[in-house]
Design a protein around this motif. Sequence first.
Motif, PDB file in Angstrom:
ATOM      1  N   UNK A 189      25.245  23.991 -13.121  1.00  0.00           N
ATOM      2  CA  UNK A 189      25.206  24.102 -11.656  1.00  0.00           C
ATOM      3  C   UNK A 189      26.455  24.800 -11.124  1.00  0.00           C
ATOM      4  N   UNK A 190      27.607  24.431 -11.658  1.00  0.00           N
ATOM      5  CA  UNK A 190      28.858  25.044 -11.207  1.00  0.00           C
ATOM      6  C   UNK A 190      28.876  26.529 -11.547  1.00  0.00           C
ATOM      7  N   UNK A 206      24.389  15.250 -21.525  1.00  0.00           N
ATOM      8  CA  UNK A 206      23.373  15.971 -20.755  1.00  0.00           C
ATOM      9  C   UNK A 206      23.817  16.165 -19.309  1.00  0.00           C
ATOM     10  N   UNK A 207      24.336  15.104 -18.698  1.00  0.00           N
ATOM     11  CA  UNK A 207      24.796  15.209 -17.304  1.00  0.00           C
ATOM     12  C   UNK A 207      25.950  16.209 -17.182  1.00  0.00           C
ATOM     13  N   UNK A 208      26.861  16.218 -18.156  1.00  0.00           N
ATOM     14  CA  UNK A 208      27.983  17.160 -18.116  1.00  0.00           C
ATOM     15  C   UNK A 208      27.499  18.600 -18.242  1.00  0.00           C
ATOM     16  N   UNK A 209      26.538  18.843 -19.135  1.00  0.00           N
ATOM     17  CA  UNK A 209      26.005  20.195 -19.296  1.00  0.00           C
ATOM     18  C   UNK A 209      25.294  20.652 -18.031  1.00  0.00           C
ATOM     19  N   UNK A 210      24.542  19.754 -17.384  1.00  0.00           N
ATOM     20  CA  UNK A 210      23.875  20.106 -16.134  1.00  0.00           C
ATOM     21  C   UNK A 210      24.892  20.432 -15.041  1.00  0.00           C
ATOM     22  N   UNK A 211      25.963  19.629 -14.952  1.00  0.00           N
ATOM     23  CA  UNK A 211      26.992  19.897 -13.938  1.00  0.00           C
ATOM     24  C   UNK A 211      27.664  21.245 -14.180  1.00  0.00           C
ATOM     25  N   UNK A 212      27.954  21.569 -15.452  1.00  0.00           N
ATOM     26  CA  UNK A 212      28.580  22.857 -15.752  1.00  0.00           C
ATOM     27  C   UNK A 212      27.640  24.011 -15.436  1.00  0.00           C
ATOM     28  N   UNK A 246      26.257  28.487 -11.851  1.00  0.00           N
ATOM     29  CA  UNK A 246      25.334  29.161 -10.940  1.00  0.00           C
ATOM     30  C   UNK A 246      25.960  29.329  -9.558  1.00  0.00           C
ATOM     31  N   UNK A 247      26.672  28.305  -9.082  1.00  0.00           N
ATOM     32  CA  UNK A 247      27.347  28.409  -7.784  1.00  0.00           C
ATOM     33  C   UNK A 247      28.425  29.480  -7.817  1.00  0.00           C
ATOM     34  N   UNK A 248      29.173  29.553  -8.910  1.00  0.00           N
ATOM     35  CA  UNK A 248      30.220  30.577  -9.028  1.00  0.00           C
ATOM     36  C   UNK A 248      29.621  31.972  -9.047  1.00  0.00           C
ATOM     37  N   UNK A 249      28.500  32.149  -9.758  1.00  0.00           N
ATOM     38  CA  UNK A 249      27.858  33.459  -9.799  1.00  0.00           C
ATOM     39  C   UNK A 249      27.308  33.836  -8.436  1.00  0.00           C
ATOM     40  N   UNK A 250      26.717  32.875  -7.714  1.00  0.00           N
ATOM     41  CA  UNK A 250      26.195  33.151  -6.372  1.00  0.00           C
ATOM     42  C   UNK A 250      27.333  33.520  -5.426  1.00  0.00           C
ATOM     43  N   UNK A 251      28.450  32.830  -5.539  1.00  0.00           N
ATOM     44  CA  UNK A 251      29.594  33.142  -4.678  1.00  0.00           C
ATOM     45  C   UNK A 251      30.151  34.519  -5.019  1.00  0.00           C
TER      46      UNK A 251
END
Length: 130
Positions: free
Chosen positions: A97-98, A89-95, A100-105
């Motif tokens: 988030x990453x 679960x933590x790994x899926x959440x981190x991926x 979403x950050x990549x799309x925002x960038x």
Amino acid sequence: MADFKPNIYPVMYWALAYGALAGVLLFVVFLLSQYITVIWFPVFLVGLIFGGFRNYRTQKRAFEQGQGLPLQSKPVMQEFREAISDITTASQEMMAEQSAEDQAAAQTNVEQPPAPPLPPTPPQPPLPPQ
């Protein structure tokens, strides 16, 4: 007076015994050199899993103590399953988030117009010799 003639048979037997032992040792070293990946990869993998699980248990106990929850004694297999579930679960959440950050960038890079090119610099005249 007679010359001393030592009994050479024990020396020969010990030389054969040490030679056979050295041969077996070299053969074991040869086998290890040929199959080191096959031998050490499972040992490495078990150590990696065991170390990660111990770290997970330490972090979970510290979290439960920080939250004021009572410490519960669970069977190892149940705790191991919970660890796998929590880590997944933590790994899926981190991926997520990453991603979403990549799309925002990527969107901020698309919205900004490219910087105009710098004007070319005129050639400099050569310096006079000194």
